[in-house]
Scaffold this active site. Structure first.
Site, PDB file in Angstrom:
ATOM      1  N   HIS A  54       0.857  -1.190   0.000  1.00  6.44           N
ATOM      2  CA  HIS A  54       0.000   0.000   0.000  1.00  6.44           C
ATOM      3  C   HIS A  54       0.886   1.229   0.000  1.00  6.44           C
ATOM      4  O   HIS A  54       1.966   1.237   0.608  1.00  6.44           O
ATOM      5  CB  HIS A  54      -0.917   0.008   1.222  1.00  6.44           C
ATOM      6  CG  HIS A  54      -2.055   0.977   1.135  1.00  6.44           C
ATOM      7  ND1 HIS A  54      -1.903   2.316   1.443  1.00  6.44           N
ATOM      8  CD2 HIS A  54      -3.353   0.817   0.771  1.00  6.44           C
ATOM      9  CE1 HIS A  54      -3.073   2.922   1.275  1.00  6.44           C
ATOM     10  NE2 HIS A  54      -3.956   2.042   0.868  1.00  6.44           N
ATOM     11  N   ASP A  99      -7.960  -4.294  -0.740  1.00  2.01           N
ATOM     12  CA  ASP A  99      -8.409  -4.913  -1.987  1.00  2.01           C
ATOM     13  C   ASP A  99      -8.469  -6.434  -1.890  1.00  2.01           C
ATOM     14  O   ASP A  99      -9.243  -7.073  -2.597  1.00  2.01           O
ATOM     15  CB  ASP A  99      -7.459  -4.552  -3.144  1.00  2.01           C
ATOM     16  CG  ASP A  99      -7.263  -3.062  -3.304  1.00  2.01           C
ATOM     17  OD1 ASP A  99      -8.217  -2.316  -3.041  1.00  2.01           O
ATOM     18  OD2 ASP A  99      -6.150  -2.644  -3.683  1.00  2.01           O
TER      19      ASP A  99
END
Length: 439
Positions: free
Chosen positions: A316, A374
């Protein structure tokens, strides 16, 4: 050029100095409630005739905000100071909307009044339903949502005067209330089913599921576990500080654009495959792996610098430790799969084993590649019954409240100026025009 930071005895007296060509220039250092200190370089160009260069804004604070705080090193996400796991486990999405928009958790009376306002604005102007028939049936639902949201200002122009606080509030509540209706209609249109209108007796998430999956011929009862799971999914996606879409909304808003136009700009940004589209990509990757026994070969490919394969859903931009939303999404997956009878879903088993291996593999640990939001989201949304092309649409429903809260904060900020980034120009220097005959 050299940069130094110093402080004196006063609590707000920290300053940073920049030395350029022997001349020293000092700039104040601002301290937030949480997070790193920030060097205020607003006067840098005026004082030194220099810009800063920061591609991707990796070290640049674009605004002052009181809404959301992220500590990527510690895996912390706070909405108005409240940890995301507490809000997801104990609160509701409408309560979270109130918190983000007004700054405090509502009392029972405030909550009920706000909930009624949202319910009362859930309907769309009936003329807007004709917009959908102008799209191809196979149009991506995000394209449909983008077009319909962009048209809202043509139907609700009584709430586009951003200088009027009341109109700003009405427009904001309209956006929060109407996004599920717009999204559900986009879904229904794509599968050739009639629109289902919102029902006042249902809560926010149950109403959305009802509009998506009910049909006129028979009664449809929303499972409370699935409605609660949808609510939790909306909560964890409601805001995420100055992400690309939120920054886009703020930049559009800085020009004085109406709120409906600003939100449509955010939707367009969210549609990018490297951003909101990553949910679909993560699910496709898990489906490609297929079974647990194929995980080692994909781990090997992910480590190979000469192989284009990458593990989607890991790493991330902000989090360098586990994403605090992942455990919430993992729990939501279990709950949804239990209800629909797919607890032993092979894709979930692949995800769990892939996460276990990656978290204990030196390559991923050293590179701080932890699962992100996700990774499990696509599994939960697929189990709820949504096709992959609807994933980003659901993201947009949830993120609308964050966009609206950030837009409102920007409009009310007395030092806000129109957004205008500068650049490092590396093109041709000035040159004279040559006629086409002489070229």
């Amino acid at each position: 050029m050299s940069v130094a930071e110093s402080s004196t005895d006063g609590p707000d007296a920290a300053e940073a100095s920049v030395t350029i060509n022997g001349a020293r220039h000092e700039f104040p250092v601002l301290k937030g409630t949480l997070g790193p200190d920030v060097i205020d370089i607003g006067a840098l160009y005026q004082n030194t005739s220099h810009f800063t260069y920061d591609p991707g804004f990796r070290s640049t604070a674009s605004c002052e905000s009181k809404i959301t705080f992220i500590d990527g090193d510690k895996g912390v996400l706070l909405y108005r100071g409240y940890p995301i796991d507490q809000l997801a486990e104990q609160g509701t999405f409408v309560e979270t909307c109130y918190l983000l928009f007004y700054g405090q958790l509502p009392t029972g009376e405030q909550y009920e009044a706000f909930r009624r306002r949202v319910v009362n604005h859930a309907m769309l102007n009936e003329q807007m339903t004709r917009f959908y028939t102008g799209f191809r049936r196979d149009a991506h639902p995000m394209a449909v949502m983008l077009g319909v949201v962009g048209a809202l200002s043509a139907f609700y122009h009584d709430s586009t005067d951003i200088s009027d606080p009341l109109q700003r509030e009405i427009a904001s509540i309209r956006m929060i209330a109407k996004m599920p209706t717009i999204a559900a209609m986009a879904y229904k249109y794509s599968i050739g089913q009639p629109f289902i209108y919102p029902r006042n007796e249902l809560d926010y998430s149950a109403n959305f599921l009802h509009m998506c999956f009910a049909v006129p011929r028979e009664e449809y009862e929303v499972d409370p576990v699935l409605a609660r799971a949808m609510d939790r999914i909306f909560i964890v996606h409601a805001d995420h500080e100055q992400n690309p879409s939120t920054s886009t909304v703020r930049l559009a808003g800085s020009t004085g654009a109406n709120p409906f136009a600003c939100i449509s700009a955010g939707i367009a940004c969210l549609w990018g495959p490297a951003y909101g589209g990553a949910y679909e990509a993560a699910l496709m990757m898990l489906q490609e792996i297929g079974t647990v026994d194929r995980i080692p070969e994909h781990i090997k490919r992910a480590k190979d610098q000469n192989d284009s394969f990458r593990l989607v859903g890991f790493g991330h931009r902000v989090y360098k430790s586990p994403d605090p939303r992942v455990r919430i999404m993992q729990k939501t997956c279990y709950e949804v799969l239990d209800v629909v009878g797919h607890r032993n879903d092979p894709i979930l088993q692949v995800a769990l084993e892939l996460e276990r291996i990656a978290l204990n593999d030196d390559h991923f640990v050293e590179k701080q590649l932890y699962p992100n939001i996700d990774f499990y989201s696509g599994i939960a949304l697929k189990a709820l019954g949504f096709p992959a092309e609807m994933f980003t649409v659901l993201f947009a429903i949830a993120r609308t409240v964050g966009w609206i809260a950030q837009w409102k904060e920007m409009i009310e900020d007395p030092i806000q100026r129109i957004g205008r980034p500068r650049q490092l120009y590396t093109g041709a220097s000035e040159r004279s025009y040559i006629s086409i005959e002489a070229r």
